[in-house]
Design a protein around this motif. Structure first.
Motif, PDB file in Angstrom:
ATOM      1  N   GLN A  11       0.848  -1.189   0.000  1.00 27.25           N
ATOM      2  CA  GLN A  11       0.000   0.000   0.000  1.00 27.25           C
ATOM      3  C   GLN A  11       0.885   1.240   0.000  1.00 27.25           C
ATOM      4  OE1 GLN A  11      -2.832   0.156   3.234  1.00 27.25           O
ATOM      5  NE2 GLN A  11      -4.264   1.350   2.025  1.00 27.25           N
ATOM      6  N   LEU A  12       0.536   2.186  -0.858  1.00 27.79           N
ATOM      7  CA  LEU A  12       1.223   3.475  -0.942  1.00 27.79           C
ATOM      8  C   LEU A  12       0.181   4.562  -0.726  1.00 27.79           C
ATOM      9  CD1 LEU A  12       3.356   2.798  -4.158  1.00 27.79           C
ATOM     10  CD2 LEU A  12       4.088   2.550  -1.785  1.00 27.79           C
ATOM     11  N   VAL A  13       0.436   5.446   0.221  1.00 27.46           N
ATOM     12  CA  VAL A  13      -0.530   6.498   0.538  1.00 27.46           C
ATOM     13  C   VAL A  13       0.151   7.848   0.451  1.00 27.46           C
ATOM     14  CG1 VAL A  13      -2.133   7.408   2.246  1.00 27.46           C
ATOM     15  CG2 VAL A  13      -1.805   4.931   2.040  1.00 27.46           C
TER      16      VAL A  13
ATOM     17  N   SER B 142       4.262  13.612   0.470  1.00 26.89           N
ATOM     18  CA  SER B 142       4.735  12.455   1.235  1.00 26.89           C
ATOM     19  C   SER B 142       4.057  11.201   0.711  1.00 26.89           C
ATOM     20  CB  SER B 142       4.409  12.624   2.717  1.00 26.89           C
ATOM     21  OG  SER B 142       5.005  13.772   3.260  1.00 26.89           O
ATOM     22  N   CYS B 143       4.763  10.103   0.797  1.00 30.01           N
ATOM     23  CA  CYS B 143       4.201   8.794   0.421  1.00 30.01           C
ATOM     24  C   CYS B 143       4.676   7.776   1.447  1.00 30.01           C
ATOM     25  CB  CYS B 143       4.662   8.405  -0.973  1.00 30.01           C
ATOM     26  SG  CYS B 143       4.274   6.700  -1.426  1.00 30.01           S
ATOM     27  N   VAL B 144       3.725   7.231   2.180  1.00 30.75           N
ATOM     28  CA  VAL B 144       4.042   6.215   3.176  1.00 30.75           C
ATOM     29  C   VAL B 144       3.787   4.847   2.570  1.00 30.75           C
ATOM     30  CG1 VAL B 144       3.541   5.308   5.452  1.00 30.75           C
ATOM     31  CG2 VAL B 144       3.422   7.778   5.041  1.00 30.75           C
ATOM     32  N   ALA B 145       4.783   3.995   2.633  1.00 29.74           N
ATOM     33  CA  ALA B 145       4.691   2.652   2.075  1.00 29.74           C
ATOM     34  C   ALA B 145       4.489   1.631   3.194  1.00 29.74           C
ATOM     35  CB  ALA B 145       5.959   2.316   1.306  1.00 29.74           C
ATOM     36  N   SER B 146       3.616   0.653   2.942  1.00 30.02           N
ATOM     37  CA  SER B 146       3.416  -0.441   3.888  1.00 30.02           C
ATOM     38  C   SER B 146       3.298  -1.736   3.109  1.00 30.02           C
ATOM     39  CB  SER B 146       2.176  -0.202   4.748  1.00 30.02           C
ATOM     40  OG  SER B 146       1.026  -0.094   3.949  1.00 30.02           O
TER      41      SER B 146
ATOM     42  N   SER C 234      13.381  -0.683   2.444  1.00 31.46           N
ATOM     43  CA  SER C 234      14.777  -0.474   2.069  1.00 31.46           C
ATOM     44  C   SER C 234      15.213  -1.356   0.909  1.00 31.46           C
ATOM     45  CB  SER C 234      15.689  -0.708   3.272  1.00 31.46           C
ATOM     46  OG  SER C 234      15.549  -2.039   3.736  1.00 31.46           O
ATOM     47  N   TRP C 235      14.362  -2.284   0.513  1.00 35.39           N
ATOM     48  CA  TRP C 235      14.725  -3.211  -0.548  1.00 35.39           C
ATOM     49  C   TRP C 235      14.378  -2.683  -1.943  1.00 35.39           C
ATOM     50  CZ3 TRP C 235      13.377  -8.994   0.833  1.00 35.39           C
ATOM     51  CH2 TRP C 235      14.119  -9.367   1.968  1.00 35.39           C
ATOM     52  N   PHE C 236      13.574  -1.618  -2.016  1.00 38.93           N
ATOM     53  CA  PHE C 236      12.991  -1.263  -3.303  1.00 38.93           C
ATOM     54  C   PHE C 236      13.220   0.196  -3.685  1.00 38.93           C
ATOM     55  CE2 PHE C 236      11.104  -5.282  -3.837  1.00 38.93           C
ATOM     56  CZ  PHE C 236      10.702  -5.699  -2.584  1.00 38.93           C
TER      57      PHE C 236
ATOM     58  N   ASN D 121       5.168   5.532  -6.587  1.00 33.56           N
ATOM     59  CA  ASN D 121       5.281   4.253  -7.298  1.00 33.56           C
ATOM     60  C   ASN D 121       6.415   3.424  -6.757  1.00 33.56           C
ATOM     61  OD1 ASN D 121       7.151   3.015  -9.660  1.00 33.56           O
ATOM     62  ND2 ASN D 121       5.004   2.568 -10.092  1.00 33.56           N
ATOM     63  N   THR D 122       6.205   2.121  -6.736  1.00 31.46           N
ATOM     64  CA  THR D 122       7.285   1.172  -6.581  1.00 31.46           C
ATOM     65  C   THR D 122       6.973  -0.036  -7.452  1.00 31.46           C
ATOM     66  OG1 THR D 122       8.734   0.059  -4.983  1.00 31.46           O
ATOM     67  CG2 THR D 122       6.361  -0.115  -4.601  1.00 31.46           C
TER      68      THR D 122
END
Length: 114
Positions: A3-5, A21-25, A30-32, A96-97
Motif C-alpha cells: 500500500q502506498l498512501v 509524502s508517500c508512506v509505504a506499507s 529499504s529493498w525497493f 510508485n514502486t
C-alpha cells in the motif's frame, strides 16, 4: 499487501512550494526503488523523479533544480519537495514502486495557479 498512501497536495501560487509524502506499507521499504510520477489533464502519466534503494537519484529535466526527492527509511516514507512551482507542474502526483509489477498510490492533486 502493498500500500502506498500519498499526501501533501494542494493549491499553491506560482513560485510557491509544497512537500508531498508517500508512506509505504506491506513491503521491506529499504529493498525497493521508489518514484514519483505525475499526470496532467489530457496527458500521459510521466516520471518525475526516482530514488533507488541505495539512494541514487534521477530527475526529469523539467524539475531539475526545483524538486528534491528523498526517503526516510525509518518512516517508510518517500518525499517530493517541490519549490519554485510553475503552472505546468499542475497534475495529480503518484507514488510508485515496482515489485514484479507496478504499485501506485491513489494520487494527490497539485494545482499551481494565481
Amino acid at each position: 499487501q502493498v500500500q502506498l498512501v500519498e499526501s501533501g497536495g494542494g493549491l499553491v501560487q506560482p513560485g510557491g512550494s509544497l512537500r508531498l509524502s508517500c508512506v509505504a506499507s506491506g513491503i521491506i521499504f529499504s529493498w525497493f526503488d521508489m518514484g514519483w510520477y505525475r499526470q496532467a489533464p489530457g496527458k500521459q502519466r510521466e516520471l518525475v523523479a526516482t530514488i533507488t534503494k541505495g539512494g541514487t537519484i534521477n530527475y526529469i529535466d523539467a524539475v531539475k533544480g526545483r524538486f528534491t526527492i528523498l526517503r526516510d527509511y525509518a518512516k517508510n516514507t518517500v518525499y517530493l519537495q517541490m519549490n519554485s512551482l510553475e503552472p505546468e507542474d499542475t497534475a495529480v502526483y503518484y507514488c510508485n514502486t515496482k515489485i514484479s509489477k507496478n504499485y501506485w498510490g491513489q494520487g494527490t492533486q497539485v494545482t499551481v495557479s494565481s
